[in-house]
Structures are given as structure tokens and as C-alpha cells.
Design an enzyme around this catalytic site. Structure first.
Site, PDB file in Angstrom:
ATOM      1  N   CYS A  48       0.828  -1.211   0.000  1.00 43.40           N
ATOM      2  CA  CYS A  48       0.000   0.000   0.000  1.00 43.40           C
ATOM      3  C   CYS A  48       0.854   1.250   0.000  1.00 43.40           C
ATOM      4  O   CYS A  48       0.349   2.359   0.048  1.00 43.40           O
ATOM      5  CB  CYS A  48      -0.919   0.043   1.209  1.00 43.40           C
ATOM      6  SG  CYS A  48      -1.984  -1.370   1.320  1.00 43.40           S
ATOM      7  N   ASP A  57       3.227   2.398   2.302  1.00 44.60           N
ATOM      8  CA  ASP A  57       4.023   2.717   3.486  1.00 44.60           C
ATOM      9  C   ASP A  57       3.770   1.784   4.667  1.00 44.60           C
ATOM     10  O   ASP A  57       2.676   1.292   4.874  1.00 44.60           O
ATOM     11  CB  ASP A  57       3.904   4.195   3.906  1.00 44.60           C
ATOM     12  CG  ASP A  57       2.476   4.705   3.859  1.00 44.60           C
ATOM     13  OD1 ASP A  57       1.578   3.896   3.652  1.00 44.60           O
ATOM     14  OD2 ASP A  57       2.293   5.919   4.049  1.00 44.60           O
ATOM     15  N   CYS A  88      -0.015  10.448   5.469  1.00 48.49           N
ATOM     16  CA  CYS A  88       1.211   9.870   6.038  1.00 48.49           C
ATOM     17  C   CYS A  88       1.250  10.018   7.551  1.00 48.49           C
ATOM     18  O   CYS A  88       1.808   9.177   8.251  1.00 48.49           O
ATOM     19  CB  CYS A  88       2.444  10.532   5.436  1.00 48.49           C
ATOM     20  SG  CYS A  88       2.541  10.353   3.662  1.00 48.49           S
TER      21      CYS A  88
END
Lengths: 322, 386
Positions: A54, A56, A131
Site C-alpha cells: 500500500c 508505506d 502519512c
């Protein structure tokens, strides 16, 4: 769109100096060992989050003090882009000195805030907010491992948008109170969907439990029903009986799909329907006329049929050729 | 710090000679070529010469057309939209065959036509990352109007069998378009040697200026214009032509042809040197056989090293490369190429592309090799998976 949006493309220019600095020189990357834990009179916790496929992953190491539950040391490893590294590094730093309970309260917004150069300027561009989500998720994972409990007990209930931490209740209220009719309006009012956009509809960064398109459709239907109770009850597709499901599918096929295919001299028939316990439904169809046997129909038309059924009935529908 | 540009599939340095050739048309001969007076008249011989250079560069016959436009995106849209208005809209021809590899200007234009009832087949690359003539043949039906397949892939440099695909199209009576943006200056191009009806190119990919490109149309093939207006380009493309750009593109094409041999030998040599060095790193994967690629491109997947993180580090060291990693975009779909060739899912976010040019030096490649090695060590030391 406006003046500032027309020349797009620059992702890296929007990173704060702190983000860039931590991408280049992360302070806390590395590993902690049982040996470290013994030396520091603490317990070693290792938590993994994400999947490389995916894009990370992150692994968080904590040493939690045996007497006071204070996180004495934190370190991480990461497979991810620079902002994932920078967010994780900041998160690890923020954990140190906090108790496990205090650390669990750190959100991705806290991490992003800590990475800002100035109060008013975001540390990362919207599509990179995602993130920082993983950086806070892994804290909960570590806490769950430390406490030996299911991670679900530590997660906030019914978060629709992880990036902006917007709950289902907030989205529903915004639709009702402001009489919202589009997803863009929901984003404007709540910020949900403004960042990585995964929560808008299926097919984004990650699979979500709730999608804004579904919530909007359901709440609008409820509102319409409340306004005029004489209208036929609009059921949630997943709770319908098989007969009702087939009727609903036929209705959408008739109204939205068959007329389009007919333009090319083609057609489609409903062949079969399989739904599992979790509500995922596989709709098998058979092509008629000009669509039949044409390979182009497999990719293009099938996608069109599935998208339409998902939009009109349920995102849990998958369409296959019988 | 000296910077190193290894992203030549994205754009290129304007050759200093090209820049010099363009300059007079900004400062002295700035007339509109459509004007009757001397300012217009004096420009026209230079445009004729630029046309000669372009026709020679791709082997076009005098009876064919090369429409000067703004870029390959415009050329691609002219073909797709033109097909709609000339054939797809009102005749029994209803479909287009193209590939998942194409530039967005083909795929998005096709998606748009799908909303207007056109059927589009997007061929997926095979396990080698390629599209074969057989794959195209299987998808052509009686209703197919156009096949559009790129000549060389921008991401991997892989060369597609355009001549064979052209033969299949001719056999089946279907128009053939190729996006040759990545092929000009890297491969010999001769449209007289095989049946292609439309070919698009863009000057800034072969050391010409940005904002100018061309669309080749074979003799006898008619398409309505995308831009309506004046009679420029014989009515095929309205709008005053960018004179300096046109002149620059012509000269850039001549230089591209002249330097083809150098590209095939010297640039290829540097690319191979870089590739050999990268292959010495453990757990890497290069996509596509070397001989089946444009001489300037290598696309490499390095296990445990996320693409954007790698190019960030390279950028810090003054090196420009690019990544197929989708981390920077909103969708996390893996690179279609890495998926097609059956690479592990873990590799889907690791691809990095280096694309050289005739201005790349050996010292630059040596420095790049050292930096990549160091960066891989740093990022793998941080990586959860390595």
C-alpha cells in the site's frame, strides 16, 4: 480553481522546513532491543502498521518504564516516502516522556502541527496528510500490545475521515443541519475528504468502513422520509431480502444502465447474486447483443455497470460477467 | 552545486544551437507569417525550412501533412476527438483500441468519449510489459475505427512493435495512431516504411522548446480540426503559429537525426554503465530487456526503498530522477508496468526512472552511481522491510 491552483504539481515546495529536515536527518530511526529494555528497567514494545504493497509501513519501538508506564525511549523504522519518515520521527519524539495513556491521545493532527514552521501554514500538502495518520495509528497499536487488549478498544468510534479526524456523527449532523446535497459541501463544512480523499468513495488510498457518498445518500434518504413519511421506506441495500435486492438491481439496470448499452445495440441481464455475511455482494451479469463477446465490454462496460450500481445502491457491490 | 539532470523523458535541455536559431524570431523577424508585408514575408522561408527538417526527420512524403501545434497532448486530442466527429459519432464505427500504457492525453480523451457512447478497449501489457500485434489483432472488431499505441514507453523505455501493429491495422482497415513522443531522437523513425496514419511528437522531448509539437497525418486521411479559426496549417489547426518554436523544433529534429548514432552508441553506453552498477545492488529489478528499450532509459525497482524517498535523497544530492510511485498522488494504484510483469506487490512503490540525454556525461553517471548506492544503504537501514 483559482490563481493559486492553476500551476500545480509542486508537492515538495509545500513541505515545511521541519519536515524536510527530519526527512534528511531523522532523530529517532533505528531499533530498540530487549537489552536496552533491561538496561532502562522497562518493557520493550514493538508495533507494526501498514503494508508495503500500500506504499508505506512503520514499525514503532517503545521502552515503557516498569514502575511508572512512562515511555523512556522510542525508535522507528519505516518504508515510506519522506513525509512518512518525518511524521513518524516527530511522533516517536512526542511519545518520549509521556505515559502510555498520554501517548495514545496523540493524533495525526498533533504530529502535523508539531511539524509546522509557523502556526498558520500546514506542514505538508493535503494529499500527504495521510502519512501522519499511520504515525498516530501505530501508537494505538503499540498501546494495545502493551496492554494486551484489542486495538479496537483504543480507537475512536466511527471515524469517517482519518486525516481530519471527523466522526460519522459530525458528518451526519453537518448534512442535516446545513441541508447539504453534495460531497464537496460536506468537505467544505467538516474538512472530511479534504486530504487524502480515501473516505469520499471506494478506490482511494485505502479501504474505509464509511464513505461520504454512502453517508450522504443514506442521510438524504432519511431526511426525505422524515419529511414525507408516506414515501416508500428506502432500505439500506445490505439489509434487503434477496427478492428486494434483485428488484432494486433491476430498477437501476432499467433506469440507468440498459438505455446506455442500448445505444450501441447491446444489453445486459442479471444472472445471479451472491452476498456474504459481511454484506459484500457479487452481481453476475450476462451481456446481450452487441456487447456480447466484445472484449472491450469487459473492461469499460463492466466498470460502468459496477460504478453505477455502487453509486445508486451500495459500495459493497462487485460486478462480474457470468 | 552542479546539478545533474537524469529526467530527460520528462523534458530536455534546449540545445544551445536550437536556442540560437530561435533568437532572431523574437528580436528581429517577429512578423506574423500570415501578413502580406515584409515582416511576414521574411519569416516564411524559415518556416519552409523547418517543415523540410521535420518531414525529413520522420520520413514523411511531401503529400502527407505535418500539422504544427502546441504539444503532443494537443496532437493526441486532435486524433481522438477528430475520430469521434468524423467516424465514431455517426457511422457504424463505434470503438477504439488503445492501451493502459498510454499518456493521460490519450486515456483521458478516450474516457471522455466513453461518456458519449464510444467503446474503448484498454489493452493491458503482457508479462514482459509489452503490447503485441497479436493482442491488438484480437481486440479489433468490425466497429473499430482507430488503434492508438505509443511507440516507446515513457516510464520503462520499452519499445512497442509499432510496425507490426501498423500492419495489423492496415490488414483490418483500421486507422493507426502512435504517440511517438519518446521515440524521436532515440530510434530511427520512417513513416514511409510502415502503415501508420497518425503520429504525434513534442519538441521539448528532443532538445527543442516547450509549447510546440507536431501531428503527422498520412495523405488522404482527413480529420476535422480541434481548434477552429483562421486558415493556418491549411485549415487543420487555427491560430498564429509559434514562429520561434516552429523554427526551433525543425532544427531540433535535424539535430536529433544527426545525433541518432551518438544516442545509440554513447548514450546507450552510459545508460548501460549506470544500469550495470545498479544491478550490482542486491534485490533490484530492471524492467524490460535492454535491447528492447530506448537507449537512454532505465527503470529500476529497489526492494525496501520507496520511490519518492529515493528521489528526495537524490534531489538533495543534486540529481533529478523520477518515480512511478503513486505515493505523491491521491490513488495508491501500483505502477501498471510493475503489476503487469508480475512483480511482488511490495515492489509496486519502489520504481525509479533514470533517463539520460546526449548532454549526459560519464562523470555525472559515476557520481550518480555513488549517490544511489549510499542512498540505498541509508533508506534500507531505516526500512521496516530490509
Amino acid at each position: 480553481m483559482a490563481k493559486s491552483d492553476l500551476i500545480g504539481g509542486s508537492l515538495w515546495e509545500q513541505y515545511s522546513k521541519k519536515v524536510a529536515d527530519r526527512m534528511n536527518n531523522p532523530r529517532h530511526f533505528g531499533e530498540l532491543t530487549e537489552e536496552d529494555a533491561r538496561r532502562m528497567n522497562g518493557k520493550l514494545v514493538i508495533a507494526n502498521e501498514g503494508a508495503e504493497s500500500c506504499g508505506d509501513t512503520v514499525r514503532l519501538y517503545w521502552i515503557v518504564g516498569n514502575d511508572d508506564e512512562v515511555i523512556k525511549a522510542a525508535a522507528f523504522k519505516s518504508f515510506g516516502c519522506g513525509t512518512a519518515i518525518a511524521s513518524t520521527d516527530m511522533m516517536a519524539e512526542m511519545c518520549i516522556g509521556k505515559t502510555v495513556d498520554e501517548a495514545t491521545k496523540i493524533t495525526n493532527l498533533d504530529v502535523e502541527h508539531a511539524l509546522r514552521d509557523t502556526e498558520d501554514t500546514a506542514a505538508v500538502p493535503p494529499q500527504k496528510m495521510h502519512c501522519s495518520v499511520m504515525a498516530s495509528e501505530v501508537i494505538k497499536r503499540a498501546a494495545a500490545i502493551y496492554r494486551n487488549v484489542d486495538i479496537a478498544t483504543l480507537e475512536e468510534k466511527d471515524i469517517v475521515c482519518e486525516c481530519a479526524r471527523v466522526t460519522l456523527q459530525t458528518v451526519e449532523d453537518a448534512i442535516r443541519v446545513n441541508d447539504l446535497t453534495t460531497v464537496e459541501q460536506i468537505t467544505g463544512y467538516t474538512k472530511a475528504g479534504a486530504f487524502c480523499k480515501s473516505c469520499i468513495r471506494p478506490g482511494g488510498h485505502e479501504k474505509r468502513k464509511y464513505y461520504l457518498v454512502d453517508i450522504l445518500a443514506r442521510v438524504r434518504a432519511e431526511m426525505a422520509h422524515e419529511k414525507n413519511p408516506n414515501l416508500a421506506q428506502i432500505d439500506d441495500f445490505s439489509t434487503m431480502s434477496v427478492v428486494k435486492k434483485i428488484r432494486a438491481l433491476e430498477q437501476v439496470l432499467d433506469a440507468q444502465i440498459r438505455p446506455v448499452l442500448a445505444r450501441d445495440g447491446g444489453g445486459v441481464e442479471l444472472e445471479d447474486l451472491h452476498c456474504d455475511d459481511e454484506g459484500a455482494c457479487i452481481v453476475a451479469v450476462r451481456y446481450k447483443g452487441a456487447c456480447k463477446g466484445c472484449a472491450g465490454s469487459v473492461a469499460g462496460t463492466l466498470g460502468f455497470i459496477q460504478q453505477t450500481l455502487q453509486d445508486k445502491l451500495s459500495t459493497s457491490i462487485e460486478v462480474k460477467v457470468a | 552545486m552542479e546539478r545533474i539532470f537524469l529526467d530527460n523523458n520528462a523534458t530536455t535541455l534546449v540545445d544551445p544551437g536550437v536556442r540560437d536559431a530561435m533568437e532572431p524570431f523574437y528580436s528581429q523577424m517577429y512578423g506574423n507569417p500570415n501578413s502580406l508585408h515584409s515582416f511576414g514575408i521574411e519569416v516564411r522561408p524559415y518556416l519552409h525550412r523547418a517543415m523540410e527538417q521535420l518531414y525529413a526527420g520522420i520520413g514523411a512524403a511531401d503529400e502527407d501533412d505535418i500539422i504544427i501545434n502546441s504539444c503532443a497532448t494537443e496532437g493526441n486530442n486532435t486524433v481522438i476527438m477528430g475520430m469521434y466527429f468524423s467516424l465514431l459519432k455517426d457511422t457504424r464505427k463505434k470503438s477504439i483500441v488503445t492501451t493502459e500504457l498510454e499518456h493521460p492525453s490519450i486515456r483521458a480523451a478516450c474516457r471522455f468519449l466513453e461518456q458519449h457512447g464510444v467503446k474503448v478497449t484498454y489493452l493491458c501489457p503482457n508479462v514482459d510489459g509489452l503490447i503485441t500485434a497479436e493482442m491488438v489483432r484480437e481486440k479489433i472488431t468490425d466497429t473499430t475505427a482507430l488503434v492508438s499505441v505509443m511507440w516507446a514507453n515513457n516510464e520503462t523505455g520499452q519499445i512497442l512493435p509499432i510496425e507490426e501493429i501498423g500492419e495489423v491495422c492496415r490488414e483490418r482497415g483500421v486507422y493507426m495512431h502512435t504517440d511517438a513522443v519518446q521515440a524521436i531522437g532515440k530510434l530511427p523513425i520512417d513513416v514511409s516504411s510502415f502503415p501508420v496514419d497518425f503520429l504525434t511528437f513534442s519538441a521539448h522531448k528532443f532538445h527543442g522548446p516547450k509549447g510546440i509539437g507536431g501531428l503527422y497525418m498520412r495523405k488522404g486521411v482527413r480529420l476535422p480540426p480541434l481548434l477552429h479559426g483562421g486558415e493556418q496549417m491549411g485549415g487543420h489547426r487555427a491560430g498564429t503559429v509559434d514562429v520561434p518554436g516552429f523554427v526551433g523544433m525543425g532544427y531540433a529534429m535535424e539535430l536529433a537525426t544527426k545525433n541518432l548514432e551518438y544516442e545509440q552508441s554513447h548514450v546507450r553506453g552510459l545508460r548501460d554503465k549506470l544500469e550495470d552498477a545498479l544491478l550490482k545492488i542486491k534485490d533490484v529489478l530492471v524492467v524490460g530487456e535492454r535491447v528492447m528499450r530506448t537507449p537512454n532509459t532505465v527503470f529500476i525497482s529497489i526492494r525496501g526503498v520507496e520511490g519518492e524517498a529515493l528521489i528526495w535523497d537524490l534531489n538533495q544530492a543534486g540529481i533529478a530522477a523520477s518515480t512511478g510511485s503513486a505515493c505523491a498522488s491521491e490513488s495508491l494504484e501500483a505502477s501498471p508496468i510493475l503489476t503487469a510483469i508480475g512483480a511482488d506487490k511490495e515492489l509496486a512503490h519502489t520504481g525509479v526512472r533514470f533517463s539520460l540525454s546526449r548532454f549526459t556525461t560519464e562523470a555525472e553517471i559515476d557520481y550518480t552511481i555513488e549517490v544511489v548506492k549510499k542512498t540505498v544503504v541509508r533508506l534500507r537501514s531505516m526500512s521496516t522491510s530490509y
